[in-house]
Design an enzyme around this catalytic site. Structure first.
Site, PDB file in Angstrom:
ATOM      1  N   GLY A  10      54.000  53.259  34.090  1.00 37.75           N
ATOM      2  CA  GLY A  10      54.856  53.149  35.962  1.00 37.75           C
ATOM      3  C   GLY A  10      55.646  51.875  35.907  1.00 37.75           C
ATOM      4  O   GLY A  10      57.108  51.734  34.774  1.00 37.75           O
ATOM      5  N   ASP A  44      40.713  53.736  30.215  1.00 36.02           N
ATOM      6  CA  ASP A  44      40.274  54.117  31.443  1.00 36.02           C
ATOM      7  C   ASP A  44      39.790  52.917  32.114  1.00 36.02           C
ATOM      8  O   ASP A  44      38.670  52.383  31.824  1.00 36.02           O
ATOM      9  CB  ASP A  44      39.352  54.886  31.381  1.00 36.02           C
ATOM     10  CG  ASP A  44      38.390  55.391  32.824  1.00 36.02           C
ATOM     11  OD1 ASP A  44      39.548  54.851  34.355  1.00 36.02           O
ATOM     12  OD2 ASP A  44      38.052  56.272  33.499  1.00 36.02           O
ATOM     13  N   ILE A  45      40.482  51.920  33.006  1.00 38.14           N
ATOM     14  CA  ILE A  45      40.308  50.525  33.783  1.00 38.14           C
ATOM     15  C   ILE A  45      39.140  50.561  34.517  1.00 38.14           C
ATOM     16  O   ILE A  45      38.796  49.603  34.927  1.00 38.14           O
ATOM     17  CB  ILE A  45      41.314  49.915  34.427  1.00 38.14           C
ATOM     18  CG1 ILE A  45      42.286  50.626  34.943  1.00 38.14           C
ATOM     19  CG2 ILE A  45      42.600  49.498  32.988  1.00 38.14           C
ATOM     20  CD1 ILE A  45      42.916  49.532  36.157  1.00 38.14           C
ATOM     21  N   ALA A  68      47.588  51.006  39.566  1.00 34.64           N
ATOM     22  CA  ALA A  68      46.891  50.820  41.288  1.00 34.64           C
ATOM     23  C   ALA A  68      47.057  52.624  41.770  1.00 34.64           C
ATOM     24  O   ALA A  68      48.032  52.965  41.020  1.00 34.64           O
ATOM     25  CB  ALA A  68      47.896  49.588  42.087  1.00 34.64           C
ATOM     26  N   THR A  70      49.162  53.797  44.494  1.00 34.43           N
ATOM     27  CA  THR A  70      49.943  53.205  45.043  1.00 34.43           C
ATOM     28  C   THR A  70      50.707  53.897  46.694  1.00 34.43           C
ATOM     29  O   THR A  70      51.804  53.814  47.262  1.00 34.43           O
ATOM     30  CB  THR A  70      51.155  52.930  44.773  1.00 34.43           C
ATOM     31  OG1 THR A  70      51.398  53.569  43.952  1.00 34.43           O
ATOM     32  CG2 THR A  70      50.878  51.546  43.632  1.00 34.43           C
ATOM     33  N   ASP A 112      52.511  43.181  49.425  1.00 27.90           N
ATOM     34  CA  ASP A 112      52.752  42.554  50.971  1.00 27.90           C
ATOM     35  C   ASP A 112      51.651  43.118  52.196  1.00 27.90           C
ATOM     36  O   ASP A 112      52.247  42.736  52.676  1.00 27.90           O
ATOM     37  CB  ASP A 112      54.406  42.838  51.124  1.00 27.90           C
ATOM     38  CG  ASP A 112      54.586  44.303  51.355  1.00 27.90           C
ATOM     39  OD1 ASP A 112      54.585  44.965  50.770  1.00 27.90           O
ATOM     40  OD2 ASP A 112      55.419  44.392  52.095  1.00 27.90           O
ATOM     41  N   TYR A 136      45.620  51.128  51.707  1.00 34.10           N
ATOM     42  CA  TYR A 136      46.038  50.327  50.494  1.00 34.10           C
ATOM     43  C   TYR A 136      45.609  49.743  50.922  1.00 34.10           C
ATOM     44  O   TYR A 136      45.421  48.512  49.523  1.00 34.10           O
ATOM     45  CB  TYR A 136      47.857  50.916  50.542  1.00 34.10           C
ATOM     46  CG  TYR A 136      47.674  50.266  49.340  1.00 34.10           C
ATOM     47  CD1 TYR A 136      47.448  50.268  48.203  1.00 34.10           C
ATOM     48  CD2 TYR A 136      48.997  49.745  50.079  1.00 34.10           C
ATOM     49  CE1 TYR A 136      48.691  49.601  46.934  1.00 34.10           C
ATOM     50  CE2 TYR A 136      50.059  48.967  49.322  1.00 34.10           C
ATOM     51  CZ  TYR A 136      49.652  49.586  47.578  1.00 34.10           C
ATOM     52  OH  TYR A 136      50.901  48.665  46.664  1.00 34.10           O
ATOM     53  N   LYS A 140      43.449  46.666  47.976  1.00 33.79           N
ATOM     54  CA  LYS A 140      44.527  45.826  47.058  1.00 33.79           C
ATOM     55  C   LYS A 140      43.656  44.027  47.442  1.00 33.79           C
ATOM     56  O   LYS A 140      43.607  43.226  46.667  1.00 33.79           O
ATOM     57  CB  LYS A 140      46.244  46.071  47.491  1.00 33.79           C
ATOM     58  CG  LYS A 140      46.366  46.888  46.677  1.00 33.79           C
ATOM     59  CD  LYS A 140      46.467  47.360  45.538  1.00 33.79           C
ATOM     60  CE  LYS A 140      47.792  46.301  44.654  1.00 33.79           C
ATOM     61  NZ  LYS A 140      47.891  46.389  43.115  1.00 33.79           N
TER      62      LYS A 140
END
Length: 294
Positions: A10, A44-45, A68, A70, A112, A136, A140
């Protein structure tokens, strides 16, 4: 130090690759997506057993999690919730568990978007209560909480408006649109700070040299709207033919309400690690120069 980078193909992962070339530490880059010509190990996390094996086989001292979900709008699809939560909350928890077991460090990249529901008008601090407006941001924030709950050594870096020479991002989209459309409307009622992924990667490497546990905020210096951002992109690209006009967010209906003000206060990360943060227009100019040279 042996450092494992997830999501290595990424935007941020690619910048970590560039910076690692000048490091004395050993970096191992992993992703579920394989890109031709890029040295990437599959990991693969969401699979804790696979993470543990990777950590053990490579004597990993720290993990930098650049992976992530996103897609902010896509996260609002009820059918996608399970995978969004798995990638943004469960997977970071898995990484934290694996690091806890070997007394290693986890660097988690957050956002943010953990803020936004309350009408802020001063930069958000690390200890400010999270008020996400969508799935999202909520997932997070949950990921942050799960990491802390494991008791591992962690540094959580919240960032914003990330862009780079790599992958899909706002800068590359606007370079294309301003070059191909006679007129463009861009929202002026969402305020934040663009972040060049290279600068964030530099900050991560600096923090890992003398890690201090905690949550930190990192974006480039300065403040702008998406409209201001677009105007500078066009100017630095030498694109003056497109008429760029400001508009309100409600002119672009979205399944999620984005933060109207998500400027991050970066005092803590600067004081803790002695980091000097570039101004957003300076970094934007560097990135666009790199893109035009490519």
């Amino acid at each position: 130090m042996n450092i494992l980078v997830t999501g290595a193909n990424g935007q941020l992962g690619n910048e970590m690759r560039i910076i690692s070339k000048n490091s004395t530490d050993k970096y191992i880059f992993t992703d579920v997506n394989q890109v031709e010509g890029m040295e990437t190990i599959y990991l693969d996390i969401t699979d804790l057993k696979a993470i543990r094996k990777m950590v053990a086989d490579n004597n990993i001292d720290a993990i930098v999690n650049c992976a992530a979900w996103t897609n902010v709008d896509g996260a609002e699809d009820p059918e996608k919730y399970t995978i969004v939560e798995k990638l943004n909350a469960t997977a970071p928890e898995n990484l934290a568990k694996a690091m806890k077991e070997v007394d290693g460090w986890l660097v988690q990249i957050s956002t943010d978007y953990v803020f936004g529901k309350e009408p802020y008008n001063t930069p958000c601090k690390e200890d400010q209560k999270g008020t996400p407006t969508g799935v999202y941001g909520a997932t997070k924030l949950l990921g942050e909480q799960k990491i802390i709950a494991t008791g591992c050594k962690y540094m959580i870096l919240r960032t914003a408006w990330l862009y780079s020479e790599f992958g899909k991002n706002f800068v590359k989209t606007m370079l294309n649109l301003t070059a191909t459309k006679p007129q463009l409307k861009v929202v002026f009622d969402q305020t934040g700070t663009p972040t060049y992924a290279y600068d964030l990667a530099t900050a991560i490497v600096a923090a890992l040299k003398n890690p201090v546990e905690g949550i930190y905020h990192y974006s480039n210096e300065g403040v702008c709207s998406w409209y201001d951002f677009t105007k500078m992109i066009a100017e630095y690209y030498g694109q003056s033919a497109c008429d760029i006009q400001p508009c309100h967010s409600n002119e672009f209906p979205s399944p999620v309400t984005r933060p109207s003000y998500s400027v991050l206060d970066k005092t803590k990360i600067k004081e803790t690690f002695g980091i000097k943060i570039p101004y957003w227009t300076d970094s934007l100019k560097i990135c666009i120069n790199n893109i035009t040279k490519a």
